[in-house]
Design a protein around this motif. Sequence first.
Motif, short mmCIF file in Angstrom:
data_model
loop_
_atom_site.label_atom_id
_atom_site.label_comp_id
_atom_site.label_asym_id
_atom_site.label_seq_id
_atom_site.Cartn_x
_atom_site.Cartn_y
_atom_site.Cartn_z
N ASP A 81 5.87 1.97 -8.11
CA ASP A 81 7.26 1.83 -7.82
C ASP A 81 7.69 2.63 -6.80
OD1 ASP A 81 10.01 1.33 -8.74
OD2 ASP A 81 10.13 3.26 -9.35
N HIS A 82 7.27 3.78 -6.39
CA HIS A 82 7.62 4.20 -5.18
C HIS A 82 6.97 3.77 -3.81
CE1 HIS A 82 7.83 8.22 -2.35
NE2 HIS A 82 9.00 7.88 -2.77
N ALA A 83 5.79 3.17 -3.99
CA ALA A 83 5.12 2.45 -2.79
C ALA A 83 6.09 1.37 -2.36
CB ALA A 83 3.88 1.92 -3.13
N ARG A 84 6.58 0.41 -3.41
CA ARG A 84 7.64 -0.48 -3.01
C ARG A 84 8.86 -0.01 -2.62
NH1 ARG A 84 5.25 -4.89 -4.98
NH2 ARG A 84 3.96 -4.70 -6.84
N THR A 85 9.48 0.98 -2.84
CA THR A 85 10.39 1.73 -2.41
C THR A 85 10.28 1.94 -0.62
OG1 THR A 85 11.09 2.61 -4.45
CG2 THR A 85 12.31 3.41 -2.73
N VAL A 86 9.39 2.93 -0.67
CA VAL A 86 8.94 3.29 0.68
C VAL A 86 8.57 2.12 1.66
CG1 VAL A 86 7.54 4.68 2.05
CG2 VAL A 86 8.22 5.53 -0.14
N ALA A 87 7.82 0.85 1.01
CA ALA A 87 7.49 -0.09 2.03
C ALA A 87 8.64 -0.89 2.35
CB ALA A 87 6.67 -1.12 0.95
N GLU A 88 9.81 -0.59 1.74
CA GLU A 88 11.00 -1.54 2.31
C GLU A 88 11.57 -0.67 3.77
OE1 GLU A 88 14.02 -1.55 -0.63
OE2 GLU A 88 12.59 -2.77 -2.08
N LEU A 89 11.27 0.37 4.18
CA LEU A 89 11.83 1.06 5.09
C LEU A 89 10.86 0.66 6.26
CD1 LEU A 89 12.28 4.77 3.27
CD2 LEU A 89 14.06 2.64 3.63
N GLU A 90 11.66 0.98 7.61
CA GLU A 90 10.85 0.42 8.84
C GLU A 90 9.60 1.29 9.28
OE1 GLU A 90 12.22 -2.43 10.96
OE2 GLU A 90 12.34 -3.22 8.96
N PHE A 91 8.80 1.70 8.56
CA PHE A 91 7.60 2.54 9.21
C PHE A 91 6.48 1.58 9.51
CE2 PHE A 91 9.08 5.57 5.75
CZ PHE A 91 9.30 6.82 6.66
N SER A 118 -0.79 2.46 -5.74
CA SER A 118 -0.19 2.73 -4.33
C SER A 118 -0.20 1.46 -3.53
CB SER A 118 -0.37 3.91 -3.41
OG SER A 118 -0.47 4.98 -4.39
N LEU A 119 -1.57 1.17 -3.27
CA LEU A 119 -1.77 -0.03 -2.22
C LEU A 119 -1.18 -1.66 -3.10
CD1 LEU A 119 -5.49 0.43 -1.72
CD2 LEU A 119 -3.67 0.63 -0.04
N LYS A 120 -1.02 -1.55 -4.11
CA LYS A 120 -0.30 -2.60 -4.81
C LYS A 120 0.98 -2.81 -4.21
CE LYS A 120 -1.98 -3.39 -9.53
NZ LYS A 120 -1.37 -3.31 -10.55
N GLY A 121 1.79 -1.76 -4.20
CA GLY A 121 3.15 -1.82 -3.66
C GLY A 121 3.51 -1.75 -2.06
N LEU A 122 2.24 -1.87 -1.63
CA LEU A 122 2.50 -1.50 -0.09
C LEU A 122 2.27 -3.02 0.67
CD1 LEU A 122 0.83 1.84 0.61
CD2 LEU A 122 3.32 1.20 0.78
N PRO A 123 2.63 -3.19 1.95
CA PRO A 123 2.72 -4.53 2.41
C PRO A 123 1.33 -4.73 2.99
CG PRO A 123 4.02 -3.20 3.75
CD PRO A 123 3.92 -2.50 2.58
N SER A 124 0.64 -5.74 2.74
CA SER A 124 -0.98 -5.98 3.28
C SER A 124 -0.87 -5.79 4.70
CB SER A 124 -1.43 -7.03 2.69
OG SER A 124 -1.36 -8.30 3.68
N ALA A 125 0.17 -6.23 5.41
CA ALA A 125 -0.18 -6.10 7.02
C ALA A 125 0.16 -4.67 7.60
CB ALA A 125 0.85 -7.03 7.55
N SER A 126 0.22 -3.85 6.69
CA SER A 126 0.32 -2.60 7.42
C SER A 126 -0.80 -1.72 7.20
CB SER A 126 1.75 -1.67 6.67
OG SER A 126 2.88 -2.41 6.88
N PRO A 127 -0.79 -0.74 8.14
CA PRO A 127 -2.18 0.21 8.05
C PRO A 127 -1.72 1.22 7.10
CG PRO A 127 -0.85 0.85 10.11
CD PRO A 127 -0.30 -0.56 9.53
#
Length: 357
Positions: A194-204, A228-237
Amino acid sequence: MFRIQAEDERSGARAGVLRTAHGDLETPAFLPVATKGVVKTLTPDELRSIGAHGIIVNSFHFLLRGRDAVAKAGGIHEFMNWDRVIFTDCGGFQLIRKDFSFHLSDEGMSFKLPDGTPYLLDPSGSLRLQEEMGSDVAFSLDDCPQLGSSEKRTLLSMERTTTWAKESLVARESENTLLFGIVQGGGDAELREDHARTVAELEFDGFGIGGLGLGEPKETTMAMVEASLKGLPSASPKHLLGIGSPDDLGHYVSAGVDIFDSAFPARNARHGTFFADGESHDIRKRRFEGVTDPLEKGCRCYACGEFTAGYIHHLYREKEMLAMRLLSIHNLAAVETWLAETRVSLREGTFSRPVRV
Ligand SMILES: [Zn+2]
């Protein structure tokens, strides 16, 4: 900025390149830890010979001591004479580990500087410090809860970390410093994702997975990293903060982690443990007395190229500093070599998850 070059078909592993102001970092990458501006006992030349392309410095330590000296030198690269990639940790994690006396609030962390002056480290102040140091990759300030925190405390840490992440993004000034956001969520897989998805929406520019390796069982760490990985965009490091023992790397590379940092290989070396042939060995053991082979046959590091295990055993027993240096060189070279081979196998499509370094 981050480019994925190859992906393994049977796992989440991938090879990529992170472009920074101080050159490219090929991933999966391991960053030796230079908390206070030095990888303990080693020179930059030695780090280069080991194959290290990036290190991680703790900006918080420089807040306590050395900030002016770094500014006077023109930045952390100049100060420590390292011209390759430098990540800076924001330091929240270290606060918890060192039992430092501080107070956390929605505004940030309050504590006293060594001269007794009260100080509030807030998200914009933390980023300003990291940018001022000339960091290539900075982390937004996070609220890292202690192991075994209640759900209420974990939820508060997630909320604060998200608010601070947004404040950090607003405070950004330097174009030369990439900014990574941090995922928290304690030991609960649902909260993590859940937190990963929230942070993933920000422009990091990338993401750090934080709050792990605090002493929780390994299965928990693994499950939390995967959530955590599940909620993060695959294109990002993605950077797994503070974890990187030889046993762990294969698993996390396969899961899709791109960057690691850990004091483990060098700290173990200073305590007499070295990695060879997929196992850990204790150089103090009698069986190394008079051994004429290197620490690890086939290793191309300076320690193995020039000295016998018997000599290093002798040095360690005599408490000579050179023993710690040579073991550090070997252990870090073992990790770097393993990752270099992993990157090649990913690009060539022959990757299969090895058991350990
Ligand atoms: Zn070696």
